[in-house]
Design a protein around this motif. Structure first.
Motif, short mmCIF file in Angstrom:
data_model
loop_
_atom_site.label_atom_id
_atom_site.label_comp_id
_atom_site.label_asym_id
_atom_site.label_seq_id
_atom_site.Cartn_x
_atom_site.Cartn_y
_atom_site.Cartn_z
N VAL A 52 0.83 -1.20 0.00
CA VAL A 52 0.00 0.00 0.00
C VAL A 52 0.87 1.25 0.00
CG1 VAL A 52 -1.76 1.27 1.31
CG2 VAL A 52 -1.89 -1.21 1.14
N ARG A 53 1.96 1.21 0.74
CA ARG A 53 2.86 2.36 0.85
C ARG A 53 4.18 2.04 0.15
NH1 ARG A 53 -0.02 6.52 2.44
NH2 ARG A 53 1.71 7.45 3.51
N ARG A 54 4.82 3.07 -0.38
CA ARG A 54 6.09 2.87 -1.10
C ARG A 54 7.15 2.21 -0.23
NH1 ARG A 54 5.33 8.27 -2.35
NH2 ARG A 54 3.93 8.40 -4.11
N TRP A 55 7.23 2.61 1.04
CA TRP A 55 8.28 2.07 1.90
C TRP A 55 8.18 0.55 2.04
CZ3 TRP A 55 7.13 -0.76 6.16
CH2 TRP A 55 5.88 -0.58 6.76
N GLU A 56 7.00 -0.01 1.83
CA GLU A 56 6.83 -1.45 1.94
C GLU A 56 7.54 -2.20 0.80
OE1 GLU A 56 2.47 -1.67 4.08
OE2 GLU A 56 2.55 -1.07 1.97
N PRO A 59 12.47 -2.67 0.65
CA PRO A 59 13.41 -3.76 0.88
C PRO A 59 13.64 -4.61 -0.39
CG PRO A 59 11.85 -3.64 2.68
CD PRO A 59 11.37 -2.70 1.61
N TYR A 60 12.60 -4.80 -1.16
CA TYR A 60 12.71 -5.59 -2.39
C TYR A 60 13.46 -4.82 -3.47
CZ TYR A 60 9.34 -8.41 0.09
OH TYR A 60 8.73 -9.18 1.05
N TYR A 61 13.23 -3.53 -3.54
CA TYR A 61 13.96 -2.68 -4.48
C TYR A 61 15.46 -2.72 -4.17
CZ TYR A 61 15.71 1.50 -6.76
OH TYR A 61 16.45 2.37 -7.50
N LYS A 62 15.79 -2.57 -2.89
CA LYS A 62 17.20 -2.59 -2.48
C LYS A 62 17.84 -3.94 -2.74
CE LYS A 62 16.75 1.10 0.88
NZ LYS A 62 16.75 1.49 2.30
N MET A 63 17.09 -5.02 -2.50
CA MET A 63 17.62 -6.36 -2.80
C MET A 63 17.91 -6.51 -4.28
SD MET A 63 15.54 -9.24 -0.71
CE MET A 63 14.35 -8.46 0.35
N ALA A 64 16.98 -6.06 -5.11
CA ALA A 64 17.17 -6.16 -6.56
C ALA A 64 18.43 -5.41 -6.98
CB ALA A 64 15.94 -5.62 -7.29
N ALA A 69 19.43 -7.42 -10.10
CA ALA A 69 18.21 -7.95 -10.71
C ALA A 69 17.34 -6.81 -11.22
CB ALA A 69 17.42 -8.78 -9.69
N GLU A 70 16.60 -7.08 -12.27
CA GLU A 70 15.64 -6.10 -12.78
C GLU A 70 14.52 -5.96 -11.76
OE1 GLU A 70 12.44 -5.59 -16.41
OE2 GLU A 70 14.03 -7.08 -16.59
N GLU A 104 10.87 8.00 -9.52
CA GLU A 104 11.59 9.08 -8.82
C GLU A 104 11.52 8.93 -7.30
OE1 GLU A 104 7.47 10.65 -9.87
OE2 GLU A 104 9.05 9.61 -10.95
N ALA A 105 10.62 8.08 -6.80
CA ALA A 105 10.53 7.85 -5.36
C ALA A 105 11.67 6.95 -4.87
CB ALA A 105 9.19 7.20 -5.02
N GLN A 106 12.36 6.31 -5.79
CA GLN A 106 13.42 5.39 -5.43
C GLN A 106 14.63 6.18 -5.03
OE1 GLN A 106 13.86 2.86 -8.83
NE2 GLN A 106 11.68 2.63 -8.99
#
Length: 106
Positions: A52-56, A59-64, A69-70, A104-106
């Motif tokens: 629901v929220r970007r912060w959730e 962790p997956y974005y950082k792992m990728a 990983a794409e 851009e939120a990344q």
């Protein structure tokens, strides 16, 4: 390809879904751990959680990024049912808190 959902944590050995609200943190930690193990083994991974929220998603974005990983987010904007019988008022609260994933939120 590996597929994980925090809800998988609540499926018992007989395949029955038994949600326990007090263990939701453990379920998400399990999902992240399984995802990281798969990425460390060079596997492709799909995670289908109710983010629901970007912060959730972070962790997956950082792992990728860490594993090269794409990273792709697919947002569902229609009504696809409610397989876990979540109360309508809870879904409405989630909708009000919704944050779209933006690059851009990344």
């Amino acid at each position: 390809m590996a597929h994980f959902e925090a809800d998988m944590y609540f499926v018992d050995a007989e395949g029955n879904y038994r949600y326990q609200a007090e263990k939701i943190g453990e379920a998400h930690q399990w999902c992240q751990s399984m995802t990281e193990q798969s990425l460390a083994n060079s596997a492709s991974v799909v995670v289908s959680n109710t983010f629901v929220r970007r912060w959730e998603m972070m962790p997956y974005y950082k792992m990728a990024k860490r594993y090269g990983a794409e990273f792709e987010v697919i947002e569902c904007h229609e009504n696809y049912g409610n397989v876990h019988e979540v109360e309508p008022h809870i879904i409405e609260m989630m909708k009000k808190r919704w944050q779209e994933w933006r690059r851009e939120a990344q």
